[in-house]
Design a protein around this motif. Structure first.
Motif, PDB file in Angstrom:
ATOM      1  N   ALA A 162       0.805  -1.213   0.000  1.00 18.78           N
ATOM      2  CA  ALA A 162       0.000   0.000   0.000  1.00 18.78           C
ATOM      3  C   ALA A 162       0.842   1.269   0.000  1.00 18.78           C
ATOM      4  CB  ALA A 162      -0.952  -0.008   1.189  1.00 18.78           C
ATOM      5  N   ILE A 163       1.951   1.286   0.738  1.00 23.01           N
ATOM      6  CA  ILE A 163       2.795   2.485   0.747  1.00 23.01           C
ATOM      7  C   ILE A 163       3.396   2.721  -0.629  1.00 23.01           C
ATOM      8  CG2 ILE A 163       4.929   3.492   1.666  1.00 23.01           C
ATOM      9  CD1 ILE A 163       4.179   2.299   4.394  1.00 23.01           C
ATOM     10  N   THR A 190       0.663   3.907  -3.064  1.00 26.34           N
ATOM     11  CA  THR A 190       0.205   5.268  -2.764  1.00 26.34           C
ATOM     12  C   THR A 190       1.241   6.291  -3.184  1.00 26.34           C
ATOM     13  OG1 THR A 190      -1.124   4.436  -0.937  1.00 26.34           O
ATOM     14  CG2 THR A 190      -0.636   6.789  -0.928  1.00 26.34           C
ATOM     15  N   TYR A 212       5.346   8.139   5.014  1.00 27.38           N
ATOM     16  CA  TYR A 212       4.079   7.470   4.736  1.00 27.38           C
ATOM     17  C   TYR A 212       3.805   6.472   5.855  1.00 27.38           C
ATOM     18  CZ  TYR A 212       3.498   9.115  -0.065  1.00 27.38           C
ATOM     19  OH  TYR A 212       3.295   9.884  -1.173  1.00 27.38           O
ATOM     20  N   TRP A 233       0.928   3.408   7.243  1.00 33.51           N
ATOM     21  CA  TRP A 233      -0.155   2.504   6.871  1.00 33.51           C
ATOM     22  C   TRP A 233      -0.554   1.687   8.087  1.00 33.51           C
ATOM     23  CZ3 TRP A 233      -0.537  -2.674   7.632  1.00 33.51           C
ATOM     24  CH2 TRP A 233      -1.675  -3.290   7.092  1.00 33.51           C
ATOM     25  N   THR A 247      -3.410   4.248   3.996  1.00 35.03           N
ATOM     26  CA  THR A 247      -2.086   4.829   3.787  1.00 35.03           C
ATOM     27  C   THR A 247      -2.198   6.334   3.608  1.00 35.03           C
ATOM     28  OG1 THR A 247      -1.418   2.814   2.651  1.00 35.03           O
ATOM     29  CG2 THR A 247      -0.001   4.735   2.365  1.00 35.03           C
TER      30      THR A 247
END
Length: 117
Positions: free
Chosen positions: A14-15, A18, A51, A53, A59
């Protein structure tokens, strides 16, 4: 010229997705993703932001004056928990919402105000 990381860093999950979706505007990664946050959350430092999450918050990045205040409050390990939004404009500057409250950054004074829930 930008200072480049000394070695390539791993982007994943996800990081990584994103960061790519934001068009890389927060700089290059400075470390690999770390998943040692509270309740299994992860974070990764970039040149212009961190970042974060977690499964309960998604995130979001934290940057600038809001990042400095979040750090003073012990990041996700403190009372604010994980970010629920990226920063967004308000009449006096920027605000960012977290699980336990919000941080507001004033563009004129550079001061931050923490609002707890």
């Amino acid at each position: 010229a930008r200072d480049l990381p000394e070695r390539q860093r791993t982007l994943r999950g996800a990081i990584g997705w994103t960061w790519i979706a934001h068009g890389w505007d927060l700089g290059l990664p400075l470390q690999d993703e770390q998943c040692s946050g509270p309740r299994g959350g992860c974070y990764q430092w970039f040149q212009g932001a961190v970042y974060w999450w977690s499964s309960g918050s998604g995130t979001h990045y934290v940057k600038g004056g809001i990042k400095a205040a979040y750090e003073r409050l012990n990041w996700a390990w403190g009372g604010l928990g994980y970010p629920l939004t990226n920063e967004y404009a308000v009449s006096t500057g920027y605000r960012q919402d977290f699980q336990g409250g919000s941080i507001v950054w004033d563009r004129r004074s550079g001061a931050t105000t923490v609002l707890l829930r």
